[in-house]
Design a protein around this motif. Structure first.
Motif, PDB file in Angstrom:
ATOM      1  N   ASN A  83       0.831  -1.210   0.000  1.00  0.00           N
ATOM      2  CA  ASN A  83       0.000   0.000   0.000  1.00  0.00           C
ATOM      3  C   ASN A  83       0.859   1.250   0.000  1.00  0.00           C
ATOM      4  OD1 ASN A  83      -2.432  -1.396  -0.023  1.00  0.00           O
ATOM      5  ND2 ASN A  83      -2.615  -1.425   2.209  1.00  0.00           N
ATOM      6  N   GLU A  84       1.911   1.244   0.814  1.00  0.00           N
ATOM      7  CA  GLU A  84       2.820   2.404   0.836  1.00  0.00           C
ATOM      8  C   GLU A  84       3.481   2.594  -0.516  1.00  0.00           C
ATOM      9  OE1 GLU A  84       5.647   2.107   4.032  1.00  0.00           O
ATOM     10  OE2 GLU A  84       4.078   1.921   5.554  1.00  0.00           O
ATOM     11  N   LEU A  85       3.913   1.478  -1.119  1.00  0.00           N
ATOM     12  CA  LEU A  85       4.549   1.565  -2.434  1.00  0.00           C
ATOM     13  C   LEU A  85       3.559   2.064  -3.488  1.00  0.00           C
ATOM     14  CD1 LEU A  85       6.734  -1.668  -2.455  1.00  0.00           C
ATOM     15  CD2 LEU A  85       7.531   0.696  -2.350  1.00  0.00           C
ATOM     16  N   GLN A  86       2.298   1.622  -3.383  1.00  0.00           N
ATOM     17  CA  GLN A  86       1.293   2.097  -4.333  1.00  0.00           C
ATOM     18  C   GLN A  86       1.055   3.595  -4.153  1.00  0.00           C
ATOM     19  OE1 GLN A  86      -1.980  -0.563  -3.548  1.00  0.00           O
ATOM     20  NE2 GLN A  86      -1.403  -1.964  -5.206  1.00  0.00           N
ATOM     21  N   GLN A  87       1.017   4.035  -2.899  1.00  0.00           N
ATOM     22  CA  GLN A  87       0.852   5.476  -2.653  1.00  0.00           C
ATOM     23  C   GLN A  87       2.047   6.240  -3.198  1.00  0.00           C
ATOM     24  OE1 GLN A  87       0.229   5.779   1.561  1.00  0.00           O
ATOM     25  NE2 GLN A  87      -1.925   5.179   1.454  1.00  0.00           N
ATOM     26  N   ASP A  88       3.251   5.701  -2.942  1.00  0.00           N
ATOM     27  CA  ASP A  88       4.458   6.345  -3.478  1.00  0.00           C
ATOM     28  C   ASP A  88       4.412   6.379  -5.001  1.00  0.00           C
ATOM     29  OD1 ASP A  88       5.373   6.703  -0.924  1.00  0.00           O
ATOM     30  OD2 ASP A  88       6.863   5.066  -0.993  1.00  0.00           O
ATOM     31  N   LEU A  89       3.928   5.284  -5.581  1.00  0.00           N
ATOM     32  CA  LEU A  89       3.827   5.215  -7.041  1.00  0.00           C
ATOM     33  C   LEU A  89       2.845   6.261  -7.556  1.00  0.00           C
ATOM     34  CD1 LEU A  89       4.457   3.817  -9.727  1.00  0.00           C
ATOM     35  CD2 LEU A  89       2.575   2.243  -9.239  1.00  0.00           C
ATOM     36  N   GLN A  90       1.717   6.411  -6.882  1.00  0.00           N
ATOM     37  CA  GLN A  90       0.737   7.417  -7.297  1.00  0.00           C
ATOM     38  C   GLN A  90       1.319   8.825  -7.177  1.00  0.00           C
ATOM     39  OE1 GLN A  90      -2.651   6.580  -4.848  1.00  0.00           O
ATOM     40  NE2 GLN A  90      -3.346   4.855  -6.109  1.00  0.00           N
ATOM     41  N   GLU A  91       2.016   9.085  -6.061  1.00  0.00           N
ATOM     42  CA  GLU A  91       2.645  10.392  -5.890  1.00  0.00           C
ATOM     43  C   GLU A  91       3.704  10.621  -6.952  1.00  0.00           C
ATOM     44  OE1 GLU A  91       4.129  10.698  -1.912  1.00  0.00           O
ATOM     45  OE2 GLU A  91       2.143  10.435  -1.012  1.00  0.00           O
ATOM     46  N   SER A  92       4.486   9.569  -7.220  1.00  0.00           N
ATOM     47  CA  SER A  92       5.526   9.693  -8.249  1.00  0.00           C
ATOM     48  C   SER A  92       4.902   9.924  -9.620  1.00  0.00           C
ATOM     49  CB  SER A  92       6.391   8.429  -8.269  1.00  0.00           C
ATOM     50  OG  SER A  92       7.093   8.289  -7.063  1.00  0.00           O
ATOM     51  N   ALA A  93       3.779   9.258  -9.873  1.00  0.00           N
ATOM     52  CA  ALA A  93       3.102   9.452 -11.156  1.00  0.00           C
ATOM     53  C   ALA A  93       2.616  10.896 -11.279  1.00  0.00           C
ATOM     54  CB  ALA A  93       1.938   8.477 -11.289  1.00  0.00           C
ATOM     55  N   LYS A  94       2.081  11.440 -10.175  1.00  0.00           N
ATOM     56  CA  LYS A  94       1.634  12.841 -10.199  1.00  0.00           C
ATOM     57  C   LYS A  94       2.826  13.766 -10.440  1.00  0.00           C
ATOM     58  CE  LYS A  94      -2.299  12.190  -7.059  1.00  0.00           C
ATOM     59  NZ  LYS A  94      -2.788  12.437  -5.696  1.00  0.00           N
ATOM     60  N   GLU A  95       3.928  13.512  -9.716  1.00  0.00           N
ATOM     61  CA  GLU A  95       5.129  14.336  -9.895  1.00  0.00           C
ATOM     62  C   GLU A  95       5.646  14.231 -11.316  1.00  0.00           C
ATOM     63  OE1 GLU A  95       8.188  13.674  -6.966  1.00  0.00           O
ATOM     64  OE2 GLU A  95       6.717  13.668  -5.336  1.00  0.00           O
ATOM     65  N   LEU A  96       5.621  12.998 -11.852  1.00  0.00           N
ATOM     66  CA  LEU A  96       6.095  12.789 -13.217  1.00  0.00           C
ATOM     67  C   LEU A  96       5.236  13.557 -14.211  1.00  0.00           C
ATOM     68  CD1 LEU A  96       8.013  11.336 -15.150  1.00  0.00           C
ATOM     69  CD2 LEU A  96       6.419   9.413 -15.162  1.00  0.00           C
ATOM     70  N   ALA A  97       3.920  13.515 -14.010  1.00  0.00           N
ATOM     71  CA  ALA A  97       3.027  14.269 -14.900  1.00  0.00           C
ATOM     72  C   ALA A  97       3.331  15.756 -14.800  1.00  0.00           C
ATOM     73  CB  ALA A  97       1.575  13.980 -14.542  1.00  0.00           C
ATOM     74  N   SER A  98       3.540  16.242 -13.582  1.00  0.00           N
ATOM     75  CA  SER A  98       3.873  17.651 -13.380  1.00  0.00           C
ATOM     76  C   SER A  98       5.200  17.984 -14.057  1.00  0.00           C
ATOM     77  CB  SER A  98       3.945  17.950 -11.888  1.00  0.00           C
ATOM     78  OG  SER A  98       4.427  19.242 -11.664  1.00  0.00           O
ATOM     79  N   LEU A  99       6.181  17.110 -13.873  1.00  0.00           N
ATOM     80  CA  LEU A  99       7.497  17.343 -14.473  1.00  0.00           C
ATOM     81  C   LEU A  99       7.426  17.298 -16.002  1.00  0.00           C
ATOM     82  CD1 LEU A  99       9.847  15.362 -12.080  1.00  0.00           C
ATOM     83  CD2 LEU A  99       9.667  17.831 -12.329  1.00  0.00           C
ATOM     84  N   ARG A 100       6.564  16.433 -16.524  1.00  0.00           N
ATOM     85  CA  ARG A 100       6.416  16.386 -17.983  1.00  0.00           C
ATOM     86  C   ARG A 100       5.854  17.709 -18.497  1.00  0.00           C
ATOM     87  NH1 ARG A 100       4.190  10.231 -18.881  1.00  0.00           N
ATOM     88  NH2 ARG A 100       6.235   9.250 -18.774  1.00  0.00           N
ATOM     89  N   GLY A 101       4.868  18.240 -17.761  1.00  0.00           N
ATOM     90  CA  GLY A 101       4.331  19.553 -18.155  1.00  0.00           C
ATOM     91  C   GLY A 101       5.401  20.625 -18.091  1.00  0.00           C
ATOM     92  N   THR A 102       6.169  20.598 -17.007  1.00  0.00           N
ATOM     93  CA  THR A 102       7.253  21.565 -16.845  1.00  0.00           C
ATOM     94  C   THR A 102       8.293  21.379 -17.947  1.00  0.00           C
ATOM     95  OG1 THR A 102       6.908  21.544 -14.455  1.00  0.00           O
ATOM     96  CG2 THR A 102       9.012  22.421 -15.254  1.00  0.00           C
TER      97      THR A 102
END
Length: 162
Positions: A67-86
């Protein structure tokens, strides 16, 4: 004969009794073996139950970790999407800066060529100025001499002599 039959019956009963006693003692031994086996199986069941509980704890810990890894993965996915926009924005800005720098280089080259051309014109004008100054100096010298020649007493004598 009756006594014989009774003796034989008694003997038969004693044999049956002996057999029953041996069966009984065998049954007791089997019962002891069964108790021991039952105790062993209960001990194994207890060990297996303990191991099952440990495995359940491990599974729950692993579930928490997942569950922690899935949450980290979701956060990382959000960060990645943000970084892609940037990254897209930065890439566009970089491309614009690159185009601007190309244009500025062209302008610099044009201005450098103009500077070289203007320096050549300045040199030509400096040469013209020097030439004109030289001509002016020559004219001034010739004007001064002609006035000297005309107005000087010596030149008057020379002029008169002729």
């Amino acid at each position: 004969m009756l006594s014989r039959v009774l003796k034989e019956a008694l003997l038969s009963k004693e044999l049956d009794n002996g057999q029953l006693e041996s069966d009984l003692s065998s049954s007791f031994r089997i019962q002891d073996v069964m108790r021991n086996e039952t105790q062993r199986v209960q001990d194994e069941l207890s060990c297996i139950t303990h191991k099952a509980k440990q495995l359940e704890l491990q599974v729950s810990k692993k579930d928490e970790a997942i569950n922690e890894l899935q949450q980290d993965l979701q956060e990382s996915a959000k960060e990645l999407a943000s970084l892609r926009g940037t990254l897209k924005t930065v890439t566009e800005e970089r491309d614009l800066s690159w185009q601007e720098s190309k244009q500025l280089r062209r302008n610099i080259n044009i201005m450098q060529n103009e500077v070289v051309s203007l320096k050549k014109k300045i040199e030509a004008l400096d040469e013209d100025i020097l030439l004109k100054e030289g001509q002016i100096t020559i004219l001034q010298d010739s004007i001064d001499k002609s006035f000297d020649i005309i107005y000087s007493p010596r030149s008057m004598r020379e002029f008169d002599m002729e």
